[in-house]
Structure formats: C-alpha cells, structure tokens
Design a protein around this motif. Structure first.
Motif, PDB file in Angstrom:
ATOM      1  N   GLU A  69      27.267  27.416  44.995  1.00  0.00           N
ATOM      2  CA  GLU A  69      27.889  26.216  46.029  1.00  0.00           C
ATOM      3  C   GLU A  69      28.747  26.643  47.063  1.00  0.00           C
ATOM      4  O   GLU A  69      28.942  26.363  48.357  1.00  0.00           O
ATOM      5  CB  GLU A  69      28.512  24.998  45.082  1.00  0.00           C
ATOM      6  CG  GLU A  69      28.573  23.832  45.869  1.00  0.00           C
ATOM      7  CD  GLU A  69      29.197  22.661  45.074  1.00  0.00           C
ATOM      8  OE1 GLU A  69      29.649  21.784  45.402  1.00  0.00           O
ATOM      9  OE2 GLU A  69      28.922  22.793  43.725  1.00  0.00           O
ATOM     10  N   ALA A  70      29.834  27.542  46.691  1.00  0.00           N
ATOM     11  CA  ALA A  70      30.665  28.206  47.456  1.00  0.00           C
ATOM     12  C   ALA A  70      30.277  29.338  48.265  1.00  0.00           C
ATOM     13  O   ALA A  70      31.047  29.726  49.183  1.00  0.00           O
ATOM     14  CB  ALA A  70      31.868  28.603  46.601  1.00  0.00           C
ATOM     15  N   SER A  71      28.966  29.785  48.186  1.00  0.00           N
ATOM     16  CA  SER A  71      28.146  30.669  49.049  1.00  0.00           C
ATOM     17  C   SER A  71      29.102  31.957  48.726  1.00  0.00           C
ATOM     18  O   SER A  71      29.163  32.803  49.769  1.00  0.00           O
ATOM     19  CB  SER A  71      28.371  30.142  50.181  1.00  0.00           C
ATOM     20  OG  SER A  71      27.369  29.337  50.616  1.00  0.00           O
ATOM     21  N   VAL A  72      29.384  32.172  47.547  1.00  0.00           N
ATOM     22  CA  VAL A  72      29.817  33.495  47.227  1.00  0.00           C
ATOM     23  C   VAL A  72      29.174  34.274  46.124  1.00  0.00           C
ATOM     24  O   VAL A  72      28.474  33.542  45.296  1.00  0.00           O
ATOM     25  CB  VAL A  72      31.517  33.519  46.662  1.00  0.00           C
ATOM     26  CG1 VAL A  72      32.387  32.946  47.780  1.00  0.00           C
ATOM     27  CG2 VAL A  72      31.561  32.665  45.556  1.00  0.00           C
ATOM     28  N   SER A  73      29.231  35.766  45.973  1.00  0.00           N
ATOM     29  CA  SER A  73      28.553  36.213  45.049  1.00  0.00           C
ATOM     30  C   SER A  73      29.259  36.220  43.733  1.00  0.00           C
ATOM     31  O   SER A  73      30.294  36.226  43.582  1.00  0.00           O
ATOM     32  CB  SER A  73      28.137  37.789  45.411  1.00  0.00           C
ATOM     33  OG  SER A  73      29.469  38.756  45.516  1.00  0.00           O
ATOM     34  N   ALA A  74      28.519  36.518  42.580  1.00  0.00           N
ATOM     35  CA  ALA A  74      29.064  36.688  41.415  1.00  0.00           C
ATOM     36  C   ALA A  74      30.231  37.884  41.109  1.00  0.00           C
ATOM     37  O   ALA A  74      31.396  37.571  40.720  1.00  0.00           O
ATOM     38  CB  ALA A  74      28.203  36.494  40.014  1.00  0.00           C
ATOM     39  N   ILE A  75      29.941  39.125  41.901  1.00  0.00           N
ATOM     40  CA  ILE A  75      30.714  39.926  41.587  1.00  0.00           C
ATOM     41  C   ILE A  75      31.981  39.984  42.385  1.00  0.00           C
ATOM     42  O   ILE A  75      33.137  40.086  41.937  1.00  0.00           O
ATOM     43  CB  ILE A  75      30.093  41.054  42.672  1.00  0.00           C
ATOM     44  CG1 ILE A  75      28.908  41.796  41.634  1.00  0.00           C
ATOM     45  CG2 ILE A  75      30.904  42.513  42.868  1.00  0.00           C
ATOM     46  CD1 ILE A  75      29.181  42.301  40.113  1.00  0.00           C
ATOM     47  N   GLU A  76      32.220  38.961  43.615  1.00  0.00           N
ATOM     48  CA  GLU A  76      33.241  38.706  44.243  1.00  0.00           C
ATOM     49  C   GLU A  76      34.168  37.742  43.301  1.00  0.00           C
ATOM     50  O   GLU A  76      35.280  37.765  43.561  1.00  0.00           O
ATOM     51  CB  GLU A  76      33.029  37.918  45.397  1.00  0.00           C
ATOM     52  CG  GLU A  76      32.248  38.348  46.731  1.00  0.00           C
ATOM     53  CD  GLU A  76      32.065  37.527  47.800  1.00  0.00           C
ATOM     54  OE1 GLU A  76      32.905  37.380  48.433  1.00  0.00           O
ATOM     55  OE2 GLU A  76      30.906  36.938  47.816  1.00  0.00           O
ATOM     56  N   CYS A  77      33.641  37.124  41.982  1.00  0.00           N
ATOM     57  CA  CYS A  77      34.412  36.185  41.412  1.00  0.00           C
ATOM     58  C   CYS A  77      34.662  36.852  40.105  1.00  0.00           C
ATOM     59  O   CYS A  77      34.888  36.430  38.926  1.00  0.00           O
ATOM     60  CB  CYS A  77      33.591  35.081  41.141  1.00  0.00           C
ATOM     61  SG  CYS A  77      33.420  34.019  42.879  1.00  0.00           S
ATOM     62  N   ALA A 125      35.147  40.935  33.968  1.00  0.00           N
ATOM     63  CA  ALA A 125      35.051  39.578  33.372  1.00  0.00           C
ATOM     64  C   ALA A 125      35.085  38.583  34.699  1.00  0.00           C
ATOM     65  O   ALA A 125      35.607  38.681  35.484  1.00  0.00           O
ATOM     66  CB  ALA A 125      36.359  39.434  32.674  1.00  0.00           C
ATOM     67  N   CYS A 126      34.238  37.690  34.337  1.00  0.00           N
ATOM     68  CA  CYS A 126      34.526  36.371  35.401  1.00  0.00           C
ATOM     69  C   CYS A 126      35.785  35.837  35.491  1.00  0.00           C
ATOM     70  O   CYS A 126      36.282  35.457  34.525  1.00  0.00           O
ATOM     71  CB  CYS A 126      33.437  35.191  34.850  1.00  0.00           C
ATOM     72  SG  CYS A 126      33.503  33.937  36.020  1.00  0.00           S
ATOM     73  N   MET A 127      36.129  35.521  36.624  1.00  0.00           N
ATOM     74  CA  MET A 127      37.572  35.069  36.746  1.00  0.00           C
ATOM     75  C   MET A 127      37.819  33.545  36.619  1.00  0.00           C
ATOM     76  O   MET A 127      39.116  33.364  36.570  1.00  0.00           O
ATOM     77  CB  MET A 127      38.223  35.314  38.277  1.00  0.00           C
ATOM     78  CG  MET A 127      38.648  37.113  38.409  1.00  0.00           C
ATOM     79  SD  MET A 127      39.238  37.417  39.985  1.00  0.00           S
ATOM     80  CE  MET A 127      37.902  37.625  41.205  1.00  0.00           C
ATOM     81  N   ASP A 187      22.034  38.864  37.336  1.00  0.00           N
ATOM     82  CA  ASP A 187      21.885  37.525  36.601  1.00  0.00           C
ATOM     83  C   ASP A 187      23.093  36.397  37.219  1.00  0.00           C
ATOM     84  O   ASP A 187      22.727  35.285  37.009  1.00  0.00           O
ATOM     85  CB  ASP A 187      21.785  37.621  35.183  1.00  0.00           C
ATOM     86  CG  ASP A 187      20.555  38.219  34.529  1.00  0.00           C
ATOM     87  OD1 ASP A 187      19.568  38.516  35.309  1.00  0.00           O
ATOM     88  OD2 ASP A 187      20.891  38.975  33.590  1.00  0.00           O
ATOM     89  N   GLY A 188      24.003  37.003  37.787  1.00  0.00           N
ATOM     90  CA  GLY A 188      25.258  36.223  37.974  1.00  0.00           C
ATOM     91  C   GLY A 188      26.000  35.716  36.567  1.00  0.00           C
ATOM     92  O   GLY A 188      25.821  36.191  35.707  1.00  0.00           O
ATOM     93  N   CYS A 189      26.742  35.074  36.682  1.00  0.00           N
ATOM     94  CA  CYS A 189      27.484  34.363  35.651  1.00  0.00           C
ATOM     95  C   CYS A 189      26.687  33.465  34.804  1.00  0.00           C
ATOM     96  O   CYS A 189      26.569  32.504  35.552  1.00  0.00           O
ATOM     97  CB  CYS A 189      28.923  33.717  35.999  1.00  0.00           C
ATOM     98  SG  CYS A 189      29.963  33.253  34.618  1.00  0.00           S
ATOM     99  N   PRO A 190      26.521  33.283  33.751  1.00  0.00           N
ATOM    100  CA  PRO A 190      25.823  32.397  32.817  1.00  0.00           C
ATOM    101  C   PRO A 190      26.368  30.962  32.876  1.00  0.00           C
ATOM    102  O   PRO A 190      25.870  29.961  32.710  1.00  0.00           O
ATOM    103  CB  PRO A 190      25.696  32.955  31.473  1.00  0.00           C
ATOM    104  CG  PRO A 190      26.676  33.999  31.220  1.00  0.00           C
ATOM    105  CD  PRO A 190      27.112  34.374  32.539  1.00  0.00           C
ATOM    106  N   ASN A 191      27.704  31.002  32.994  1.00  0.00           N
ATOM    107  CA  ASN A 191      28.494  29.811  32.844  1.00  0.00           C
ATOM    108  C   ASN A 191      28.777  29.097  34.623  1.00  0.00           C
ATOM    109  O   ASN A 191      29.056  27.949  34.520  1.00  0.00           O
ATOM    110  CB  ASN A 191      29.837  29.846  32.171  1.00  0.00           C
ATOM    111  CG  ASN A 191      29.657  30.385  30.809  1.00  0.00           C
ATOM    112  OD1 ASN A 191      28.986  29.736  30.199  1.00  0.00           O
ATOM    113  ND2 ASN A 191      30.186  31.383  30.597  1.00  0.00           N
ATOM    114  N   CYS A 192      29.105  29.957  35.359  1.00  0.00           N
ATOM    115  CA  CYS A 192      29.525  29.623  36.661  1.00  0.00           C
ATOM    116  C   CYS A 192      28.712  29.821  38.038  1.00  0.00           C
ATOM    117  O   CYS A 192      29.178  29.601  38.904  1.00  0.00           O
ATOM    118  CB  CYS A 192      30.756  30.182  36.967  1.00  0.00           C
ATOM    119  SG  CYS A 192      32.151  30.122  35.518  1.00  0.00           S
ATOM    120  N   GLN A 193      27.542  30.306  37.657  1.00  0.00           N
ATOM    121  CA  GLN A 193      26.851  30.804  38.925  1.00  0.00           C
ATOM    122  C   GLN A 193      26.425  29.543  39.764  1.00  0.00           C
ATOM    123  O   GLN A 193      26.520  29.580  41.160  1.00  0.00           O
ATOM    124  CB  GLN A 193      25.434  31.216  38.310  1.00  0.00           C
ATOM    125  CG  GLN A 193      24.642  32.175  39.413  1.00  0.00           C
ATOM    126  CD  GLN A 193      25.434  33.157  40.068  1.00  0.00           C
ATOM    127  OE1 GLN A 193      26.479  34.099  39.302  1.00  0.00           O
ATOM    128  NE2 GLN A 193      25.188  33.335  41.412  1.00  0.00           N
TER     129      GLN A 193
END
Length: 102
Positions: A33-41, A6-8, A22-28
C-alpha cells in the motif's frame, strides 16, 4: 556474515532471500500500500530472538506485541527507521528500536 534481517514493523526475522522472494508474512500488505519493498522495511541490525510457535497463546508474544502475527522468530529490538510512506499509514506506530515517532 549472516543474511538474517528483521522487519522494522513486526520484528519477524527471516533471511534476506525470504524477504526478497516472499516479503514479510505479517506486513506485506502495508508495504505494498505504501509502494515500498519489504527489504526497505527490514534491518540487519537487531537484538534478541524469541521463537513463537503459538503467538495467540503466549504472554511473551503479547509483551512484544506479536500475538496477532504468524509463528516464527521475532527480534526484541530492531534498529532502523521505516520509510515515511509506511509510517504515514500507521497512526499508532511504535518503533521497535525503542525510540519515539516525531
């Protein structure tokens, strides 16, 4: 063992492969912009699931603050902490684990 995460930030639940591909469809955009991967979040530790077909018309979507997001499955509570780089971009961030931001 489930590969769901789940996306945090928004709470959407997808597989690890979907977040990686694909990353997060809402937050990518925020993650980029923060230079972090979706998995980290994302977190594999979450509670409750709500299916949203029409988030803009759902009182439940409004209650869990996902009414502006894409349709999908959303976690009610997501354990974990977003990277500080993401939190710093969000002045009104409210964690999905029920804790408060310091």
């Amino acid at each position: 063992m489930s590969s769901d995460r789940a996306c945090m930030l928004c709470g959407i639940v997808q597989t690890t492969n979907e977040f990686t591909r694909d990353g997060c469809p809402n937050c990518q955009g925020i993650f980029e912009e923060a230079s972090v991967s979706a998995i980290e979040c994302t977190s594999p530790s979450f509670e409750g699931l709500v299916g949203m077909c029409k988030p803009t018309k759902s009182w439940v979507a409004k209650w869990i603050s996902v009414e502006q997001y894409v349709p999908g499955m959303y976690a009610i509570k997501v354990d974990g902490r977003l990277p500080v780089e993401v939190v710093d971009l969000l002045p009104h961030y409210k964690p999905r684990d029920g804790s408060q931001v310091d």
